[in-house]
Design a protein around this motif. Structure first.
Motif, PDB file in Angstrom:
ATOM      1  N   ALA A  99      -7.176  -4.115   2.922  1.00 54.69           N
ATOM      2  CA  ALA A  99      -7.289  -4.415   4.243  1.00 54.69           C
ATOM      3  C   ALA A  99      -6.565  -5.486   4.933  1.00 54.69           C
ATOM      4  N   SER A 100      -6.565  -6.592   4.336  1.00 55.11           N
ATOM      5  CA  SER A 100      -5.728  -7.654   4.732  1.00 55.11           C
ATOM      6  C   SER A 100      -4.325  -7.240   4.459  1.00 55.11           C
ATOM      7  N   LEU A 101      -3.903  -6.466   3.681  1.00 57.57           N
ATOM      8  CA  LEU A 101      -2.516  -6.164   3.647  1.00 57.57           C
ATOM      9  C   LEU A 101      -2.095  -4.756   4.157  1.00 57.57           C
ATOM     10  N   GLY A 102      -3.179  -4.372   4.914  1.00 56.32           N
ATOM     11  CA  GLY A 102      -2.981  -3.011   5.820  1.00 56.32           C
ATOM     12  C   GLY A 102      -2.746  -1.929   4.989  1.00 56.32           C
ATOM     13  N   ILE A 103      -3.206  -1.760   3.852  1.00 53.33           N
ATOM     14  CA  ILE A 103      -3.242  -0.506   2.857  1.00 53.33           C
ATOM     15  C   ILE A 103      -4.411   0.040   2.582  1.00 53.33           C
ATOM     16  N   ALA A 104      -5.520  -0.460   3.165  1.00 53.76           N
ATOM     17  CA  ALA A 104      -6.757   0.101   3.226  1.00 53.76           C
ATOM     18  C   ALA A 104      -6.846   1.745   3.593  1.00 53.76           C
ATOM     19  N   GLY A 105      -7.439   2.582   2.778  1.00 52.07           N
ATOM     20  CA  GLY A 105      -7.469   3.938   3.286  1.00 52.07           C
ATOM     21  C   GLY A 105      -6.416   4.754   3.132  1.00 52.07           C
ATOM     22  N   THR A 106      -5.276   4.084   2.085  1.00 52.39           N
ATOM     23  CA  THR A 106      -4.238   4.877   2.136  1.00 52.39           C
ATOM     24  C   THR A 106      -4.287   5.180   0.732  1.00 52.39           C
ATOM     25  N   SER A 107      -3.482   6.090   0.168  1.00 57.35           N
ATOM     26  CA  SER A 107      -3.268   6.554  -1.341  1.00 57.35           C
ATOM     27  C   SER A 107      -2.542   5.591  -2.369  1.00 57.35           C
ATOM     28  N   THR A 108      -1.971   4.528  -1.781  1.00 56.08           N
ATOM     29  CA  THR A 108      -1.131   3.642  -2.478  1.00 56.08           C
ATOM     30  C   THR A 108      -1.968   3.331  -3.784  1.00 56.08           C
ATOM     31  N   SER A 109      -1.310   3.571  -5.081  1.00 47.72           N
ATOM     32  CA  SER A 109      -2.166   3.206  -6.170  1.00 47.72           C
ATOM     33  C   SER A 109      -1.279   2.372  -7.087  1.00 47.72           C
ATOM     34  N   GLY A 110       0.062   2.608  -7.154  1.00 50.74           N
ATOM     35  CA  GLY A 110       1.117   1.983  -7.902  1.00 50.74           C
ATOM     36  C   GLY A 110       1.244   2.857  -9.438  1.00 50.74           C
TER      37      GLY A 110
END
Length: 302
Positions: free
Chosen positions: A178-189
């Motif tokens: 959340a602090s990086l603005g990617i909470a709830g996204t599918s970003t997984s690497g």
């Protein structure tokens, strides 16, 4: 001459003598410096960094050895090795990635090293250390000591805003993402390889496996470990599954492939040569280990 203007001419003989003197001076200057180029005598210390310049200037009676990174231009290797052998020194590390070698030398030998044809630069093999938590950057204060040098300290009394807590669809808190603005996204690497050059990586429930491992410290252990902890912390921020924190500290890319390259010891300390060696390894193994990113969370004095 115009009326009213008095002209005081020197005698003809004096004018001739003065003119001959000027011509002679110009001829002498042209004989020393050709008109086609300017000759500048290089200073041997021009290729040294500030640390080595100071060491060279105060070298009298100092028998201690210095670890020096020698940058080379083309054919400087043979002359360098000849000088090292004459002084009882040798090359201790090869750094082809940056066209350099690392050597041990006495401070009194630095000027001679800098004067070897083909030697581009002399740099101290400085110490590196694990960087402070980047979240604490606003607590770093700068001070100037009495000798004019600057130092940084961490103000532990400074207040810190609490990290925002956000929950995902399942209700689990995901503070890091959340602090990086990617909470709830599918970003997984997924499929991305990250070489973590640090103090090592200790496998745990959040980091269950590594794609690659190499220990560049004198211990040279074949099994992944981290006797300082910083590298595992960094690897967790990248790949951590979040199982140990109920997903609160799930990593930025929890499906990332981690390659652990250990360059720092149990005190979180290392040197530039070892870091360069690890970078060389990562570049050489880019294809075989699938390395896309190199992570360096290290500090170095400047």
């Amino acid at each position: 001459p115009p009326v009213g203007v008095e002209m005081n001419h020197p005698p003809v003989a004096a004018r001739r003598i003065r003119a001959h003197a000027v011509v002679a001076c110009l001829a002498a200057a042209c004989a020393v410096v050709p008109a086609s180029r300017t000759v500048i005598s290089p200073s041997p210390t021009a290729t040294m960094d500030a640390v080595l310049r100071r060491a060279s200037a105060h070298a009298s009676g100092d028998a201690s050895l210095l670890r020096v990174i020698v940058g080379l231009d083309g054919g400087g290797r043979s002359g360098l090795e000849a000088l090292l052998a004459a002084h009882g020194h040798h090359v201790v590390a090869e750094l082809p990635l940056v066209d350099a070698v690392t050597v041990d030398a006495h401070a009194s030998d630095l000027a001679a090293l800098a004067a070897v044809p083909g030697v581009r630069s002399l740099s101290s093999d400085g110490r590196v250390a694990a960087a402070h938590d980047t979240l604490e950057f606003n607590r770093v204060e700068q001070h100037q000591d009495v000798d004019g040098s600057r130092r940084l300290t961490l103000n532990t009394a400074a207040s810190q805003p609490p990290m925002a807590v956000v929950t995902d669809a399942a209700g689990a808190s995901v503070a890091l993402r959340a602090s990086l603005g990617i909470a709830g996204t599918s970003t997984s690497g997924n499929g991305i390889g990250v070489a973590v050059i640090d103090s090592g990586v200790q496998k745990n429930a959040d980091i269950e496996d590594l794609t690659g491992w190499k220990d560049f410290t004198p211990a040279a252990k074949g099994t992944p470990y981290d006797d300082f902890g910083h590298g595992t912390h960094i690897a967790g921020l990248i790949k951590g599954k979040g199982d140990l924190s109920d997903a609160k500290y799930q990593g930025v890319g929890f499906s990332t492939n981690i390659i652990g390259l250990k360059v720092l010891d149990a005190n979180g300390q290392g040197d530039v040569t070892t870091v360069i060696a690890a970078i060389q390894y990562a570049v050489a193994k880019k294809s075989s280990l699938g390395i896309d990113i190199i992570n360096l969370s290290l500090g170095h004095p400047v």
